[in-house]
Write a protein that holds these residues in place. Structure first.
Motif, mmCIF file in Angstrom:
data_model
loop_
_atom_site.group_PDB
_atom_site.id
_atom_site.type_symbol
_atom_site.label_atom_id
_atom_site.label_comp_id
_atom_site.label_asym_id
_atom_site.label_seq_id
_atom_site.Cartn_x
_atom_site.Cartn_y
_atom_site.Cartn_z
ATOM 1 N N LYS A 1 -1.664 2.381 -17.320
ATOM 2 C CA LYS A 1 -1.472 1.547 -16.148
ATOM 3 C C LYS A 1 -0.862 2.200 -14.988
ATOM 4 C CE LYS A 1 0.403 -3.018 -15.045
ATOM 5 N NZ LYS A 1 1.084 -4.343 -15.587
ATOM 6 N N LYS A 2 -0.095 3.178 -14.956
ATOM 7 C CA LYS A 2 0.308 3.900 -13.783
ATOM 8 C C LYS A 2 -0.809 4.605 -13.187
ATOM 9 C CE LYS A 2 5.162 4.789 -15.127
ATOM 10 N NZ LYS A 2 6.131 5.877 -15.697
ATOM 11 N N ALA A 3 -1.667 5.144 -14.123
ATOM 12 C CA ALA A 3 -2.928 6.029 -13.402
ATOM 13 C C ALA A 3 -3.811 4.936 -12.751
ATOM 14 C CB ALA A 3 -3.676 6.519 -14.673
ATOM 15 N N ASN A 4 -3.878 3.917 -13.312
ATOM 16 C CA ASN A 4 -4.808 2.563 -12.650
ATOM 17 C C ASN A 4 -4.362 2.170 -11.422
ATOM 18 O OD1 ASN A 4 -7.169 0.947 -12.912
ATOM 19 N ND2 ASN A 4 -5.869 -0.844 -13.542
ATOM 20 N N TYR A 5 -3.133 1.996 -11.386
ATOM 21 C CA TYR A 5 -2.500 1.582 -10.319
ATOM 22 C C TYR A 5 -2.535 2.502 -9.013
ATOM 23 C CZ TYR A 5 0.769 -0.602 -6.986
ATOM 24 O OH TYR A 5 1.599 -1.132 -5.824
ATOM 25 N N ILE A 6 -2.520 3.928 -9.676
ATOM 26 C CA ILE A 6 -2.678 5.121 -8.529
ATOM 27 C C ILE A 6 -3.937 5.109 -7.911
ATOM 28 C CG2 ILE A 6 -2.599 7.467 -8.301
ATOM 29 C CD1 ILE A 6 -0.158 7.503 -10.142
ATOM 30 N N LYS A 7 -5.110 5.112 -8.882
ATOM 31 C CA LYS A 7 -6.455 4.699 -8.678
ATOM 32 C C LYS A 7 -6.931 3.978 -7.555
ATOM 33 C CE LYS A 7 -9.863 3.219 -11.059
ATOM 34 N NZ LYS A 7 -10.673 2.626 -12.238
ATOM 35 N N HIS A 8 -6.261 2.481 -7.571
ATOM 36 C CA HIS A 8 -6.301 1.533 -6.618
ATOM 37 C C HIS A 8 -5.604 1.534 -5.629
ATOM 38 C CE1 HIS A 8 -8.716 -1.309 -9.219
ATOM 39 N NE2 HIS A 8 -7.808 -0.910 -10.470
ATOM 40 N N ALA A 9 -4.617 2.277 -5.524
ATOM 41 C CA ALA A 9 -3.695 2.668 -4.233
ATOM 42 C C ALA A 9 -4.618 3.767 -3.555
ATOM 43 C CB ALA A 9 -2.376 3.101 -4.521
ATOM 44 N N LEU A 10 -5.150 4.697 -4.030
ATOM 45 C CA LEU A 10 -5.852 5.796 -3.507
ATOM 46 C C LEU A 10 -7.026 5.071 -2.849
ATOM 47 C CD1 LEU A 10 -5.496 8.615 -5.956
ATOM 48 C CD2 LEU A 10 -4.600 8.576 -3.371
ATOM 49 N N ARG A 11 -7.738 4.108 -3.777
ATOM 50 C CA ARG A 11 -9.161 3.682 -3.283
ATOM 51 C C ARG A 11 -8.754 2.721 -1.792
ATOM 52 N NH1 ARG A 11 -11.076 -0.516 -6.869
ATOM 53 N NH2 ARG A 11 -11.547 1.384 -8.283
ATOM 54 N N GLU A 12 -7.434 2.134 -1.926
ATOM 55 C CA GLU A 12 -6.956 1.474 -0.706
ATOM 56 C C GLU A 12 -6.642 2.379 0.546
ATOM 57 O OE1 GLU A 12 -2.910 -0.680 -0.068
ATOM 58 O OE2 GLU A 12 -4.427 -1.936 -1.024
ATOM 59 N N TYR A 13 -6.094 3.524 0.078
ATOM 60 C CA TYR A 13 -5.950 4.542 1.070
ATOM 61 C C TYR A 13 -7.055 5.001 1.855
ATOM 62 C CZ TYR A 13 -4.514 9.041 3.075
ATOM 63 O OH TYR A 13 -4.224 10.082 3.933
ATOM 64 N N ASN A 14 -7.955 5.322 0.960
ATOM 65 C CA ASN A 14 -9.360 5.999 1.585
ATOM 66 C C ASN A 14 -10.241 5.044 2.642
ATOM 67 O OD1 ASN A 14 -9.079 8.547 0.313
ATOM 68 N ND2 ASN A 14 -9.717 7.763 -1.534
ATOM 69 N N ILE A 15 -9.912 3.678 2.430
ATOM 70 C CA ILE A 15 -10.624 2.551 2.969
ATOM 71 C C ILE A 15 -10.180 2.838 4.445
ATOM 72 C CG2 ILE A 15 -10.573 0.307 3.789
ATOM 73 C CD1 ILE A 15 -10.780 -0.388 0.407
ATOM 74 N N HIS A 16 -8.871 3.076 4.640
ATOM 75 C CA HIS A 16 -8.284 3.353 6.218
ATOM 76 C C HIS A 16 -8.278 4.722 6.359
ATOM 77 C CE1 HIS A 16 -7.225 -1.130 5.788
ATOM 78 N NE2 HIS A 16 -6.840 -0.702 4.742
#
Length: 102
Positions: free
Chosen positions: A87-102
């Motif tokens: 779950k931590k890895a999945n959360y980090i993946k989504h946060a990084l995807r959000e970061y890369n949008i900006h």
């Protein structure tokens, strides 16, 4: 009739004002509980000024970018220590995807 209409308009205006104050009180309470209170500097770059909002596992702060000399919004994520590694890895993946949008 006009008097009733005026009273109703006043009541609605007061209700909106009350809701604004309640929202600000909740924001202040969340800011007081934040681990990032007290105008901290993140990454030697972002001077946190004010908590704008708080979700389940993140906070958004109004900040000043010391490098670019402009105001920005900083979203600070926090992992739940009780989460399983997957779950931590999945959360980090989504946060990084959000970061890369900006």
């Amino acid at each position: 009739k006009k008097e009733e209409t005026d009273l109703q308009a006043d009541l609605e205006s007061l209700e909106r004002e009350k809701n604004i104050h309640i929202k600000e009180l909740k924001r202040i309470a969340s800011e007081d509980q934040s681990r990032f209170k007290g105008n901290q500097v993140l990454n030697d770059r972002y001077f946190l000024l004010k908590l704008l909002g708080k979700g389940g596992f993140s906070e958004v702060h109004k900040a000043f970018d010391l490098k670019e000399q402009r105001y920005v919004a900083c979203k600070v994520h926090q992992l739940n220590k009780d989460w399983k590694d997957e779950k931590k890895a999945n959360y980090i993946k989504h946060a990084l995807r959000e970061y890369n949008i900006h």
